[in-house]
Design a protein around this motif. Sequence first.
Motif, mmCIF file in Angstrom:
data_model
loop_
_atom_site.group_PDB
_atom_site.id
_atom_site.type_symbol
_atom_site.label_atom_id
_atom_site.label_comp_id
_atom_site.label_asym_id
_atom_site.label_seq_id
_atom_site.Cartn_x
_atom_site.Cartn_y
_atom_site.Cartn_z
ATOM 1 N N LYS A 74 -95.459 28.439 -28.290
ATOM 2 C CA LYS A 74 -95.068 29.032 -27.011
ATOM 3 C C LYS A 74 -95.858 30.304 -26.730
ATOM 4 O O LYS A 74 -96.197 30.605 -25.578
ATOM 5 C CB LYS A 74 -93.567 29.327 -27.018
ATOM 6 C CG LYS A 74 -93.038 29.820 -25.683
ATOM 7 C CD LYS A 74 -91.531 30.040 -25.734
ATOM 8 C CE LYS A 74 -91.022 30.547 -24.389
ATOM 9 N NZ LYS A 74 -89.560 30.807 -24.423
ATOM 10 N N LYS A 75 -96.161 31.061 -27.790
ATOM 11 C CA LYS A 75 -96.913 32.305 -27.622
ATOM 12 C C LYS A 75 -98.316 32.013 -27.087
ATOM 13 O O LYS A 75 -98.810 32.710 -26.188
ATOM 14 C CB LYS A 75 -97.006 33.039 -28.962
ATOM 15 C CG LYS A 75 -97.797 34.338 -28.910
ATOM 16 C CD LYS A 75 -97.119 35.369 -28.037
ATOM 17 C CE LYS A 75 -97.902 36.672 -28.012
ATOM 18 N NZ LYS A 75 -97.283 37.678 -27.119
ATOM 19 N N GLU A 77 -99.142 29.434 -25.355
ATOM 20 C CA GLU A 77 -98.983 28.952 -23.982
ATOM 21 C C GLU A 77 -98.881 30.111 -22.997
ATOM 22 O O GLU A 77 -99.303 30.001 -21.848
ATOM 23 C CB GLU A 77 -97.729 28.078 -23.870
ATOM 24 C CG GLU A 77 -97.832 26.726 -24.547
ATOM 25 C CD GLU A 77 -98.717 25.752 -23.795
ATOM 26 O OE1 GLU A 77 -99.039 26.019 -22.628
ATOM 27 O OE2 GLU A 77 -99.093 24.726 -24.390
ATOM 28 N N GLU A 78 -98.330 31.218 -23.445
ATOM 29 C CA GLU A 78 -98.050 32.343 -22.543
ATOM 30 C C GLU A 78 -99.262 33.217 -22.264
ATOM 31 O O GLU A 78 -99.255 33.999 -21.314
ATOM 32 C CB GLU A 78 -96.931 33.209 -23.140
ATOM 33 C CG GLU A 78 -95.574 32.514 -23.172
ATOM 34 C CD GLU A 78 -94.538 33.321 -23.935
ATOM 35 O OE1 GLU A 78 -94.934 34.302 -24.616
ATOM 36 O OE2 GLU A 78 -93.344 32.970 -23.868
#
Length: 446
Positions: A74-75, A77-78
Amino acid sequence: MQTSNFKLITIAEIKTKYPFLTEDEKFDYFEDWENEDFFLIADEDVNFDGNFYLDLYEEKEKKWLANLLNLPAKKIEEIRIEGIFIDGNFSVGGSIINAEGDYGPYVFINGNVNCQSLLLGGANVEIKGKITAKEAVMAYYNHGSFNCTGLIEAPVFIVTDHNTTFEERKNELFYYNDRDEIDPKNECEYDDETGDEIMSNELRKLLDNPLIETFEELERDLAIGELVLKQNNPPVKTYEYWHNRVSENYRNLKLVPKEFKTEELCNLALSKTFHALPFIDQDLIRYELCERLVSKDGFAIQVIPDEFITKELSFKAAENGTMLRLIPEEYYSEELILLVFKNGRHEPDINDVPSKFITKSLLEDYVKIGKGLWLDKACKASGIDKLEVLKQAIDFGIEYLDTIFGNHFSQETADYAASVYDNETHKEEWAKYVQKYKNKFERLEK
C-alpha cells in the motif's frame, strides 16, 4: 525507508545531493515531477540477485519493489517514483528489464553494468560506464532513450526504432540497428502473408527456440528474464511452462514446440481470443471450431481459413457482430448486408457495400438502422433520389424522426414529416420532436 543497497529519497533531496543529475536533459524531461515524488537510489556499488525491473509504474513491479524495500504494498501504491539512480557499479544476476515500450522511469547509473540481458523500451536510461551482458542488449520502440558512454559488450545487440547512442560496442555474434548501417546478412525480411518483419537467419540460428521469428517475440522472452541463446544451454521447457506462457499471452502459442502443442493448449489460447487461430496447426481446425468462434464473436471470421467459410458461417458472423468487408463478397445479399448493419458494433458503413447491391430499399433501411452518414455519397454514386429515400424512411414511423432530423434535417424533410405527422393522431409525439429540434426549425424560418 531502506533495505540492502536501495532506499527511497525525494526529488528535492536528489536535486540537493546530486545536482549534476539536473543537468541531464532527460531529467524531468516533461517538467511534471514534484519535489515530493521519489527516486529509488543506491549510493554505492550494487550486487543484485535475480531480475531487476525498471517498470516501477506497473502493478506487478510495484509488488516486487515493495518486497525489495520491505515496505507494505500500500505504501508503494501511495507514492510516485520517477527515477532510479545508482551511484556506482551495478551487477545483476539476472536481467535488467524495461518491458513497457511506451514509458518508463528516468534511470541514471554512474558506473559499469553487468547482467544476463538488458532490455530497454520507454525508459530514459543513462549509463556512465561499460555494459557487459551475457546474452543480449535490446532497445526497442521510439518512446524511450538510451545512452551509454562506454563499451557495450554483448554477444547480441539489437536496436529497433529506439533512440540509442553509445561510445563503442563489441558484439561477437549479431548486431542490428535500424538507425545505423546494417550488414546485409543481418537484415530482416518482410513476410507478405503475415505482415511481419522476420529476423535474419543469422540471429535465428543462435536462438534456443527456432520458432522465434520476430523481434517482438524475442522481446517477450527477454521481458521475463529468459536465457535465449542456444550456446548458454537454457533450461529444458516443460508442458507446464508452455501452459503458463500461453495463459499469459495467447501469442506465445506460436512459440510452442510441436510436442507440447496439444489440443488442450490450443483451446486455452482460443478461450482468450479468436486471434490465436492462425497459430493452431491446420489438422486441429475443423468447421465446428470455426462455427464456435464465430458464434462467440462475428469478427472471428477474419481469421477463419477460406475453406471453412460458407454462406451459413457468414450469416452467423453477421448475427454476432462483424464488418461487411470481412465476409467474402460471394455471400453478399441485401439480407446479409442489413444483418451486418443491424448487429454491428459501429456505425454502418455503406462504403463497404459494392455498387451492385445498393438499392433504394437498402438505403431506406440504412437510414433507419443508423445515422446514414454516407447517404448523400451513396445516392449520388447510384443515381438514387436521396429525398425519396428519406421520405420513405419517414413513412416507416414517427420514431425514425430522430434519425432524420438529427442527421438529414432540411426544409424538404421537415415539410414532409409535418405533412405525415402534424395531426391529431400524432399530436403529442410530433410536438416532442418539434421541441427537441427547435433550433433547427427556427433556422428554417429565418
